[in-house]
Design an enzyme around this catalytic site. Structure first.
Site, mmCIF file in Angstrom:
data_model
loop_
_atom_site.group_PDB
_atom_site.id
_atom_site.type_symbol
_atom_site.label_atom_id
_atom_site.label_comp_id
_atom_site.label_asym_id
_atom_site.label_seq_id
_atom_site.Cartn_x
_atom_site.Cartn_y
_atom_site.Cartn_z
ATOM 1 N N HIS A 96 17.276 11.349 6.685
ATOM 2 C CA HIS A 96 16.336 10.346 6.944
ATOM 3 C C HIS A 96 15.954 10.648 8.619
ATOM 4 C CE1 HIS A 96 15.648 8.067 3.511
ATOM 5 N NE2 HIS A 96 16.906 8.333 3.077
ATOM 6 N N LEU B 101 18.594 17.612 -5.643
ATOM 7 C CA LEU B 101 18.520 19.019 -5.077
ATOM 8 C C LEU B 101 17.054 19.175 -4.585
ATOM 9 C CD1 LEU B 101 21.196 20.898 -7.242
ATOM 10 C CD2 LEU B 101 21.214 20.568 -4.736
ATOM 11 N N SER C 149 14.067 19.250 -6.585
ATOM 12 C CA SER C 149 13.483 19.999 -7.403
ATOM 13 C C SER C 149 11.855 19.912 -7.448
ATOM 14 C CB SER C 149 13.760 19.607 -8.913
ATOM 15 O OG SER C 149 13.451 18.328 -9.194
ATOM 16 N N ASP D 244 12.564 19.448 3.030
ATOM 17 C CA ASP D 244 12.898 19.970 1.651
ATOM 18 C C ASP D 244 12.223 21.132 1.175
ATOM 19 O OD1 ASP D 244 14.380 17.629 1.377
ATOM 20 O OD2 ASP D 244 13.191 16.666 -0.132
HETATM 21 C C1 GLA Z 1 14.153 13.239 0.903
HETATM 22 C C2 GLA Z 1 13.054 13.615 1.637
HETATM 23 C C3 GLA Z 1 13.226 14.324 2.961
HETATM 24 C C4 GLA Z 1 14.357 13.540 3.973
HETATM 25 C C5 GLA Z 1 15.462 13.176 2.981
HETATM 26 C C6 GLA Z 1 16.343 12.403 3.631
HETATM 27 O O1 GLA Z 1 14.762 14.304 0.310
HETATM 28 O O2 GLA Z 1 11.940 14.494 0.939
HETATM 29 O O3 GLA Z 1 12.031 14.808 3.488
HETATM 30 O O4 GLA Z 1 13.728 12.624 4.441
HETATM 31 O O5 GLA Z 1 14.966 12.444 1.700
HETATM 32 O O6 GLA Z 1 16.836 12.942 4.739
#
Ligand code: GLA
Length: 381
Positions: free
Chosen positions: A32, A121, A123, A168
């Site tokens: 976050h 993970l 996806s 991600d």
């Molecule tokens: C999800 C979001 C990311 C990030 C995380 C928390 O995976 O897609 O962008 O904010 O939560 O770190």
């Protein structure tokens, strides 16, 4: 998976596809913080999404999902992505590429993958990055990886309604074998750091829960951070995001923010520091310190940022109590999904046994264990 996907493609479309792969991701630490332009420390894993694609000479795209055993088709001139459908990720990427001026023509596509559902993970990011890589490869657009990452993020914002950060899709696109990416989410650049864990391994424990309000709570946390920044700017006019504040400024920050917002801001500010400390500890092989930072991150996410849940707290606390575990914390957006654990390799079986039986007893649920292998990012196979 590649052979299976190619076979499925041939049976549906009577031709051989070009195949792209994009991996899921873990995050060592830095949760976050990405949507506050902070620092994160993710890596790509060996599990992921495979996308087979071929031109069909039409104005229609015909899709087949191996996981859902479903077909879907759409007209390129009438794209209307709907939230909650797997094909939305394909339509979303197509729409964004077309808006950027790429001439996407009709194609046939088969999608398959081996990322455990709901494991955290990521996806969906892997799916978007795989689709972007496949379309770019098929039509020889040579879209820079970073743009594919930005389309994937935007598609999630516009069509899935989650105001996620860049972590991600970035990790999925840029991952490197055996390396974690120390990613600066302001400049969107990274440094590769070798993950040498000696006698230890990374093991994920999937809680198998996803609380229904996860997406709306995620967006709310993001808004809370933005609200804090607006308030703090009166006193700190130079800041753009919470990333611009230091641990040494926390006292001042506490005086300025209401008690509902301060703990959340504190999480982001301290978590960015933990990312740097963790990267340093990993580089010097100080795994004990690295593990302690994981534990501190969990504490901060659970108590200050309030994105954990009873299941994740249980899994992290149980793991932290074991002498052969150096660190454990919830991973990803929260409210379900996985914990990430630094476990002595020789004790992995024992770890699974203890966590499995205690979690079953507490929640009548069987957790899933995933041993992490850090691998390459997205590519055409
Ligand atoms: C999800 C979001 C990311 C990030 C995380 C928390 O995976 O897609 O962008 O904010 O939560 O770190």
């Amino acid at each position: 998976m590649l052979t299976q996907l190619t076979k499925t493609f041939q049976s549906y479309f009577a031709t051989t596809p070009l195949v792209a792969f994009a991996p899921g991701r873990i995050n060592l630490i830095g949760e976050h913080t990405d949507y506050q332009e902070g620092f994160v420390f993710p890596a790509a894993v060996s599990q992921g999404i495979w996308v087979g694609i071929q031109k069909n000479g039409l104005t229609v795209c015909r899709l087949h999902s191996m996981d859902f055993e479903q077909e879907f088709s759409f007209e390129l001139d009438f794209i209307s992505p709907k939230n909650g459908h797997w094909a939305t990720y394909v339509m979303g990427m197509c729409a964004l590429m077309k808006q950027s001026g790429y001439e996407v023509n009709g194609f046939d596509m088969v999608i398959g993958g081996n990322i455990p559902v709901g494991s955290g993970l990521s996806s969906s990011a892997a799916l978007s990055v795989a689709i972007g890589t496949a379309i770019s490869g098929l039509f020889e657009f040579q879209i820079p990886k970073k743009n594919i990452v930005l389309y994937a993020q935007k598609s999630e914002h516009l069509y899935a309604g989650v105001k996620c950060g860049i972590m991600d899709p970035y990790a999925s696109a840029f991952g490197a074998k055996g390396k974690a990416l120390l990613l600066d989410c302001r400049s969107n650049t990274h440094q590769e750091i070798s993950v040498n864990l000696g006698e230890y391994s990374l093991m994920l424990v999937n809680s198998k829960v996803k609380h229904s309000l996860a997406d709306s709570a995620y967006n709310k946390r993001r808004e809370a951070c933005e609200e804090s920044v607006r308030i703090l700017q009166a006193e700190f006019p130079q800041i753009h995001t919470l990333r611009d504040l230091k641990n040494s400024e926390l006292e001042k920050v506490e005086k300025l923010l209401p008690p509902t917002l301060f703990p959340k801001a504190k999480h982001v500010i301290t978590e960015c520091n933990r990312v740097h400390d963790a990267a340093g500890a990993l580089q010097t092989g100080d795994l004990k310190s690295f593990g302690k930072l994981l534990n501190a991150s969990h504490q901060s996410l659970s108590i200050d940022f309030e994105v954990s849940c009873p299941e994740l707290d249980f899994l992290a606390e149980k793991a932290q109590s074991l002498e052969f575990v150096l660190g454990s914390r919830m991973m990803g957006g929260g409210f379900g999904g996985c914990t990430i654990n630094l476990v002595k390799t020789s004790e992995l079986e024992q770890f699974q046994f203890i966590i499995n039986s205690s979690y079953q007893q507490a929640f009548q649920k069987t957790p899933e264990f995933i041993l992490v292998e850090i691998d390459e990012g997205a590519r055409i196979l």
